[in-house]
Design a protein around this motif. Structure first.
Motif, PDB file in Angstrom:
ATOM      1  N   HIS A   1     -39.372  72.931  12.550  1.00 23.24           N
ATOM      2  CA  HIS A   1     -39.486  74.258  12.715  1.00 23.24           C
ATOM      3  C   HIS A   1     -38.147  74.868  12.384  1.00 23.24           C
ATOM      4  N   LEU A   2     -38.580  76.058  11.582  1.00 26.02           N
ATOM      5  CA  LEU A   2     -37.602  77.100  10.908  1.00 26.02           C
ATOM      6  C   LEU A   2     -37.774  78.218  11.686  1.00 26.02           C
ATOM      7  N   SER A   3     -36.824  78.508  12.653  1.00 31.20           N
ATOM      8  CA  SER A   3     -37.191  79.634  13.509  1.00 31.20           C
ATOM      9  C   SER A   3     -36.888  81.086  12.899  1.00 31.20           C
ATOM     10  N   ARG A   4     -37.540  82.089  13.512  1.00 35.95           N
ATOM     11  CA  ARG A   4     -37.302  83.460  13.199  1.00 35.95           C
ATOM     12  C   ARG A   4     -36.283  84.120  13.875  1.00 35.95           C
ATOM     13  N   SER A   5     -35.894  83.307  14.972  1.00 34.19           N
ATOM     14  CA  SER A   5     -35.040  84.110  15.736  1.00 34.19           C
ATOM     15  C   SER A   5     -33.458  83.400  15.670  1.00 34.19           C
ATOM     16  N   PRO A   6     -32.572  84.074  15.161  1.00 34.74           N
ATOM     17  CA  PRO A   6     -31.237  83.902  15.108  1.00 34.74           C
ATOM     18  C   PRO A   6     -30.573  82.954  16.331  1.00 34.74           C
ATOM     19  N   SER A   7     -31.045  83.399  17.473  1.00 35.96           N
ATOM     20  CA  SER A   7     -30.627  82.676  18.477  1.00 35.96           C
ATOM     21  C   SER A   7     -30.983  81.323  18.914  1.00 35.96           C
ATOM     22  N   SER A   8     -32.189  80.735  17.875  1.00 36.29           N
ATOM     23  CA  SER A   8     -33.003  79.735  18.326  1.00 36.29           C
ATOM     24  C   SER A   8     -31.896  78.208  17.830  1.00 36.29           C
ATOM     25  N   VAL A   9     -32.113  77.331  18.354  1.00 35.51           N
ATOM     26  CA  VAL A   9     -31.459  76.097  17.944  1.00 35.51           C
ATOM     27  C   VAL A   9     -31.977  75.611  16.520  1.00 35.51           C
ATOM     28  N   PHE A  10     -33.093  76.142  16.156  1.00 33.08           N
ATOM     29  CA  PHE A  10     -33.838  75.843  14.839  1.00 33.08           C
ATOM     30  C   PHE A  10     -33.780  76.917  13.874  1.00 33.08           C
ATOM     31  N   GLN A  14     -42.919  78.090  11.492  1.00 28.49           N
ATOM     32  CA  GLN A  14     -42.249  79.010  12.112  1.00 28.49           C
ATOM     33  C   GLN A  14     -42.750  79.483  13.300  1.00 28.49           C
ATOM     34  N   VAL A  15     -44.012  79.003  13.676  1.00 24.05           N
ATOM     35  CA  VAL A  15     -44.560  79.153  15.109  1.00 24.05           C
ATOM     36  C   VAL A  15     -44.754  77.914  15.650  1.00 24.05           C
ATOM     37  N   PRO A  16     -45.091  77.688  16.946  1.00 24.62           N
ATOM     38  CA  PRO A  16     -45.198  76.213  17.495  1.00 24.62           C
ATOM     39  C   PRO A  16     -46.388  75.282  16.717  1.00 24.62           C
ATOM     40  N   ASP A  17     -47.556  76.008  16.337  1.00 27.86           N
ATOM     41  CA  ASP A  17     -48.677  75.402  15.677  1.00 27.86           C
ATOM     42  C   ASP A  17     -48.303  74.891  14.385  1.00 27.86           C
ATOM     43  N   ASN A  28     -50.164  78.599   9.140  1.00 30.00           N
ATOM     44  CA  ASN A  28     -49.679  78.797   7.755  1.00 30.00           C
ATOM     45  C   ASN A  28     -48.931  77.963   7.073  1.00 30.00           C
ATOM     46  N   SER A  29     -49.225  76.712   7.127  1.00 25.01           N
ATOM     47  CA  SER A  29     -48.409  75.680   6.598  1.00 25.01           C
ATOM     48  C   SER A  29     -49.210  74.847   5.654  1.00 25.01           C
TER      49      SER A  29
END
Length: 188
Positions: free
Chosen positions: A50-59, A84-87, A91-92
């Motif tokens: 997981h590569l998060s879109r949120s800077p506060s994420s652990v990912f 970038q989303v749970p599923d 888009n992968s």
């Protein structure tokens, strides 16, 4: 052919203490057992990151939380799909990749049970893949339900597995899948 083993989000950030209490403290060991058996059998497997879109994420990319946990890290040549989303299908290119290789069945494990595991298993079932979830090789964290009621990690996990079993996937144990692999050469 054994199902393709999918390990979801086994990154260092998921161990952050602020995520709170979790269930299945041995889940990583169960995942490592599955991973070792799949590698030994030369069965298909892949890792999801997981590569998060949120800077506060652990990912969030660029920090250590996004890196794989060493015991569950991909070996050279093992496929890694970023999301970038749970599923893991969103888009992968995962669905196309599976079809190109003639893979029709999947064994899913990872984190979080009600998030990326459930979202990925739902899509897999909806896309007509035969799907198993090794429930003891998945885990999640305590959280509040929609009504604000605190729920333990065990409750959140149990509900996620109930949501999946019989409709999108067959929920089973890692031991059952390992035994089938050992006795038949395929857990299918």
């Amino acid at each position: 052919m054994p199902p393709l083993l999918i390990l979801i989000d086994q990154q260092q950030g998921i161990r952050a203490p602020h995520l709170g209490p979790r269930n299945h403290p041995d889940a990583e060991r169960r995942m490592a057992d599955l991973l070792a058996a799949w590698r030994q059998a030369r069965a298909p497997l892949l890792h999801v990151r997981h590569l998060s879109r949120s800077p506060s994420s652990v990912f969030w990319p660029g920090q250590t939380g996004v890196e794989f946990q060493p015991a569950l890290a991909p070996l050279p040549g093992e496929p890694v799909f970023d999301k970038q989303v749970p599923d893991a299908f969103a888009n992968s290119g995962l669905e196309r990749w599976l079809h190109q290789r003639g893979i029709a069945s999947l064994l899913i494990c990872g984190v979080a049970s009600e998030n990326s595991v459930e979202a990925t298993a739902r899509s897999a079932g909806n896309l007509d893949f035969t799907t198993w979830v090794a429930e003891d090789a998945c885990y999640t964290f305590a959280k509040r339900d929609f009504a604000g009621q605190p729920r333990s990690a065990e409750e959140v996990h149990a509900m996620a597995m109930a949501n999946l079993h019989g409709e999108y996937a067959t929920v089973t144990s890692s031991a059952a899948m390992l035994e089938r692999l050992r006795t038949t050469g395929s857990p299918c």
